[in-house]
Structures are given as structure tokens and as C-alpha cells.
Design an enzyme around this catalytic site. Structure first.
Site, mmCIF file in Angstrom:
data_model
loop_
_atom_site.group_PDB
_atom_site.id
_atom_site.type_symbol
_atom_site.label_atom_id
_atom_site.label_comp_id
_atom_site.label_asym_id
_atom_site.label_seq_id
_atom_site.Cartn_x
_atom_site.Cartn_y
_atom_site.Cartn_z
ATOM 1 N N ASN A 133 0.851 -1.292 -0.162
ATOM 2 C CA ASN A 133 0.180 -0.137 -0.025
ATOM 3 C C ASN A 133 0.966 1.401 0.012
ATOM 4 O OD1 ASN A 133 0.141 -1.348 2.894
ATOM 5 N ND2 ASN A 133 -0.311 0.954 3.242
ATOM 6 N N LYS A 134 2.148 1.158 0.471
ATOM 7 C CA LYS A 134 2.857 2.335 0.413
ATOM 8 C C LYS A 134 4.320 1.911 0.184
ATOM 9 C CE LYS A 134 3.415 2.459 5.578
ATOM 10 N NZ LYS A 134 3.127 3.256 6.639
ATOM 11 N N ASN A 187 7.422 -8.330 0.918
ATOM 12 C CA ASN A 187 8.128 -7.001 1.293
ATOM 13 C C ASN A 187 7.768 -6.354 2.371
ATOM 14 O OD1 ASN A 187 8.798 -3.924 0.457
ATOM 15 N ND2 ASN A 187 6.503 -4.066 1.075
ATOM 16 N N SER A 231 17.696 -6.726 3.978
ATOM 17 C CA SER A 231 18.318 -5.361 4.373
ATOM 18 C C SER A 231 19.788 -5.736 4.437
ATOM 19 C CB SER A 231 17.808 -4.600 5.348
ATOM 20 O OG SER A 231 18.667 -3.728 5.713
ATOM 21 N N THR A 265 11.391 6.386 3.177
ATOM 22 C CA THR A 265 9.911 6.105 3.573
ATOM 23 C C THR A 265 9.310 6.348 4.920
ATOM 24 O OG1 THR A 265 10.468 3.763 4.010
ATOM 25 C CG2 THR A 265 10.174 4.118 1.734
ATOM 26 N N VAL A 304 16.142 4.150 1.880
ATOM 27 C CA VAL A 304 15.209 4.797 0.874
ATOM 28 C C VAL A 304 14.342 5.524 1.996
ATOM 29 C CG1 VAL A 304 13.049 4.110 -0.403
ATOM 30 C CG2 VAL A 304 15.001 2.621 -0.642
ATOM 31 N N TYR A 328 15.923 -5.256 15.018
ATOM 32 C CA TYR A 328 15.549 -5.222 13.209
ATOM 33 C C TYR A 328 16.909 -5.979 12.464
ATOM 34 C CZ TYR A 328 14.931 -3.307 8.654
ATOM 35 O OH TYR A 328 14.947 -3.461 7.014
ATOM 36 N N LYS A 341 16.546 -9.610 10.136
ATOM 37 C CA LYS A 341 17.067 -9.684 8.418
ATOM 38 C C LYS A 341 17.746 -10.740 8.215
ATOM 39 C CE LYS A 341 13.810 -6.776 6.661
ATOM 40 N NZ LYS A 341 12.857 -6.977 5.942
ATOM 41 N N ASN A 364 11.573 5.112 7.951
ATOM 42 C CA ASN A 364 12.624 5.463 8.638
ATOM 43 C C ASN A 364 12.530 7.180 8.512
ATOM 44 O OD1 ASN A 364 13.080 6.330 6.007
ATOM 45 N ND2 ASN A 364 14.628 5.065 5.629
HETATM 46 N N1 NAP Z 1 13.158 1.931 3.823
HETATM 47 C C1 NAP Z 1 14.476 1.619 3.935
HETATM 48 O O1 NAP Z 1 15.329 2.334 3.651
HETATM 49 C C2 NAP Z 1 14.518 -0.041 3.729
HETATM 50 C C3 NAP Z 1 15.928 -0.353 3.883
HETATM 51 C C4 NAP Z 1 15.998 -1.928 3.932
HETATM 52 C C5 NAP Z 1 14.991 -2.744 3.764
HETATM 53 N N2 NAP Z 1 13.729 -2.206 3.642
HETATM 54 C C6 NAP Z 1 12.678 -3.123 3.944
HETATM 55 O O2 NAP Z 1 11.750 -2.918 2.845
HETATM 56 C C7 NAP Z 1 10.405 -3.220 3.176
HETATM 57 C C8 NAP Z 1 9.455 -2.310 2.859
HETATM 58 O O3 NAP Z 1 9.818 -0.955 3.817
HETATM 59 P P1 NAP Z 1 9.539 0.430 3.404
HETATM 60 O O4 NAP Z 1 10.579 1.353 3.681
HETATM 61 O O5 NAP Z 1 8.905 0.659 2.157
HETATM 62 O O6 NAP Z 1 8.515 0.710 4.523
HETATM 63 P P2 NAP Z 1 7.146 1.524 4.783
HETATM 64 O O7 NAP Z 1 6.797 2.499 4.014
HETATM 65 O O8 NAP Z 1 6.726 1.488 6.339
HETATM 66 O O9 NAP Z 1 5.935 -0.029 4.342
HETATM 67 C C9 NAP Z 1 5.843 -0.985 4.918
HETATM 68 C C10 NAP Z 1 4.873 -1.837 4.542
HETATM 69 O O10 NAP Z 1 4.898 -3.147 5.090
HETATM 70 C C11 NAP Z 1 3.419 -3.124 5.474
HETATM 71 N N3 NAP Z 1 3.154 -4.097 6.788
HETATM 72 C C12 NAP Z 1 3.967 -3.947 8.077
HETATM 73 N N4 NAP Z 1 3.314 -5.016 8.795
HETATM 74 C C13 NAP Z 1 2.643 -5.524 7.939
HETATM 75 C C14 NAP Z 1 1.614 -6.880 8.435
HETATM 76 N N5 NAP Z 1 1.619 -7.269 9.703
HETATM 77 N N6 NAP Z 1 1.145 -7.091 7.286
HETATM 78 C C15 NAP Z 1 0.971 -6.707 6.248
HETATM 79 N N7 NAP Z 1 1.571 -5.600 5.857
HETATM 80 C C16 NAP Z 1 2.272 -4.944 6.983
HETATM 81 C C17 NAP Z 1 2.848 -1.881 5.853
HETATM 82 O O11 NAP Z 1 1.463 -1.547 5.975
HETATM 83 P P3 NAP Z 1 0.850 -0.435 6.818
HETATM 84 O O12 NAP Z 1 0.735 0.605 6.204
HETATM 85 O O13 NAP Z 1 -0.601 -1.159 7.246
HETATM 86 O O14 NAP Z 1 1.767 -0.397 7.951
HETATM 87 C C18 NAP Z 1 3.613 -1.092 4.639
HETATM 88 O O15 NAP Z 1 2.600 -1.476 3.638
HETATM 89 C C19 NAP Z 1 10.712 -4.027 4.604
HETATM 90 O O16 NAP Z 1 10.688 -5.108 4.635
HETATM 91 C C20 NAP Z 1 11.642 -2.871 4.932
HETATM 92 O O17 NAP Z 1 12.396 -3.908 6.273
HETATM 93 C C21 NAP Z 1 13.584 -0.770 3.909
#
Ligand code: NAP
Length: 245
Positions: free
Chosen positions: A13-14, A88, A146, A203, A201, A168, A172, A206
């Protein structure tokens, strides 16, 4: 059976998940937008469709067994099989000042919550979707991990790896280890499974700090979701190539 390939992205969703869904949609995949909140799911589906993607909503909380089973039933009705699963959805869990999770004062319930989503959630959803993935001629599974889960990098004093994150980062590493076990189990089949790091990234995850856009963060996962037959499996990738475990 339809020629159109079907994908499911969890947490679509985001953020990065939304952009993975958008990218796969642009490549002609019919994309299931896995999301636990009805309003956020509907608005993402609407936005993806407005952009030309063939998207449909999949109610999915990765921490809930019944939700995963119902999601598989919905996808079976939608397409009869699944070609791509992108795990994801993920959470960091609460952090202290400076985004630190100090191992010496760690709340054990926080560890359980992070592992339940980032690791057990992936196993739950993967296993619920496996019967549908096995009906694909080229099944692909991507686990969004990650580089902070890389023990090699965490243990290297010369690598810039950010704050101590005792819930966290190990979640991973655990996810990476599980990915390798799936790859071993799938050896000799058409199923390719890999872990992807999106980089840092901006989002919600963070507080929108990070030099990369969600679209840039989605690129490696999209590449792994669309690997040709005979492509790599049981590896860990970022934009620049393989990340050491
Ligand atoms: N951003 C970074 O720098 C970064 C770096 C390395 C890895 N990652 C990884 O990338 C992935 C996406 O992260 P993002 O940065 O895009 O974060 P984000 O914008 O916070 O998005 C996280 C997504 O996961 C969903 N989610 C969390 N718990 C859930 C659950 N129990 N069931 C279903 N959906 C759930 C959230 O839904 P809701 O909207 O309902 O909360 C949201 O859609 C994650 O696995 C994260 O660990 C991110």
C-alpha cells in the site's frame, strides 16, 4: 490458463512495496496489492489502476494465519496460480534516540513482534502461496531484506552500517538464513528465491530519511521477481550485485 503473469506484493500500500507493485504492473503483470488496512489498500489499488496497472486488492496481514489462507483463496479465484511472490512487508520495531535498538536493554516483546512480521510472516505467506506458485511455469519469490542483515558487513569495522539495531538487523539475518533453506529445499525445481536489499530509501519506515527514492528501492526486487529461467537462487542482492551473507 491465462498468459498474463500474476504477482502478489505484501505491504504494497505504500513505500517500496507500492513501487514494486507499480513496476511489475508496468511490465504487464496482474498485481495483487497485499495490504492489511482496507482504506490504504483501496487507495493504492485505485492509484495503480489510474497509472495503467492491472491491480487488485488482497487483504493480508502477514502475522495472521487465517488472513494468509484467505489471501491464497482470493488469488486462486483471481488467477488460479501465482507467478511471483514478493515478501516486502516489514517493520523496524521501536527505536531509541538515533534509531538505536540497544541489545542490553531490549524489550523482548519488541523482538518477538519484529520476528513475527519480518520472518515468521514471510514463512506463513510463502507456504500459503506455495501451492499456487507451484502451478506457475517460472515461479519467483523475492524476500525484501536489508544489508543490515549481512553479518559480514555488521562484523566489518570498516563498513558504514548505521546504528546498532538489535531487533531489526538480526530479523533480516534470520530472514536471509530462511531464504537459503528455502532455496535448498527448492533445488532442482523451477522456483527461484532470493533476498533483496533496497538500499536506504526515504519511506515512512525511517521517517523519510534516506537518499534513495522508493522507485529506486524497488528496482532490485523487480529484477529478481522477473529473473529468467535458470537465473540465480539462494542469493542476496542489491543494485551493485551480490551482498555477502
Ligand atoms: N526504507 C528503507 O531504507 C529500507 C532499507 C532496507 C530494507 N527495507 C525493507 O523494505 C521493506 C519495505 O519497507 P518500506 O521502507 O517501504 O516501509 P514502509 O513504507 O513502512 O512500508 C512497510 C509496508 O509493510 C506493511 N506491513 C507492516 N506490517 C504488516 C503486516 N503485519 N501485514 C501486512 N503488511 C504489513 C505496511 O503496511 P501498513 O501501511 O498497514 O503499516 C507497509 O505497507 C521492509 O521489509 C523493510 O524492512 C527498507
Amino acid at each position: 490458463m491465462s498468459e498474463t503473469k500474476i504477482a502478489l506484493v505484501t505491504g504494497a500500500n505504500k513505500g517500496i512495496g507500492y513501487e514494486i507493485a507499480s513496476g511489475l504492473g508496468a511490465l504487464g503483470y496482474r498485481v495483487g496489492v497485499g495490504a492489511r488496512d482496507e482504506a490504504r489498500r483501496a487507495s493504492a489499488v485505485e492509484k495503480l489502476r489510474a497509472g495503467g496497472a492491472d491491480a487488485f486488492g488482497v487483504p493480508l496481514d502477514v502475522t495472521d494465519d487465517q488472513s494468509a489462507i484467505a489471501a491464497a483463496e482470493l488469488i486462486e479465484r483471481q488467477g488460479g496460480r501465482l507467478d511471483v511472490l514478493v515478501n516486502n512487508a516489514g517493520i523496524s520495531g521501536e527505536t531509541g534516540p538515533g534509531w538505536v535498538q540497544d541489545p542490553t536493554t531490549l524489550d523482548l516483546d519488541l523482538v518477538r513482534t519484529v520476528v513475527e512480521t519480518n520472518v515468521i510472516g514471510v514463512i506463513r505467506v510463502t507456504n500459503a502461496m506455495l501451492p499456487l506458485l507451484r502451478r506457475s511455469t517460472s515461479p519467483r519469490i523475492v524476500n525484501v531484506s536489508s544489508s543490515v542483515g549481512s553479518l559480514t558487513r555488521q562484523a566489518d569495522p570498516d563498513t558504514e552500517i548505521g546504528p546498532v539495531m538489535a531487533a531489526y538487523a538480526p530479523s533480516k539475518s534470520f530472514l536471509n538464513a530462511v531464504t537459503v533453506q528455502y532455496a535448498r529445499q527448492f533445488a532442482g525445481t523451477d522456483i527461484l528465491i532470493n533476498a533483496a536489499c533496497p538500499g536506504l530509501v526515504a519511506t515512512d519506515f525511517n521517517g523519510f530519511h534516506g537518499p534513495r527514492t522508493p522507485e529506486q528501492g524497488a528496482a532490485t526486487a523487480i529484477r529478481l521477481a522477473t529473473l529468467p529461467d535458470g537465473g540465480p537462487t539462494g542469493s542476496f542482492f542489491e543494485d551493485d550485485g551480490v551482498i555477502p551473507w
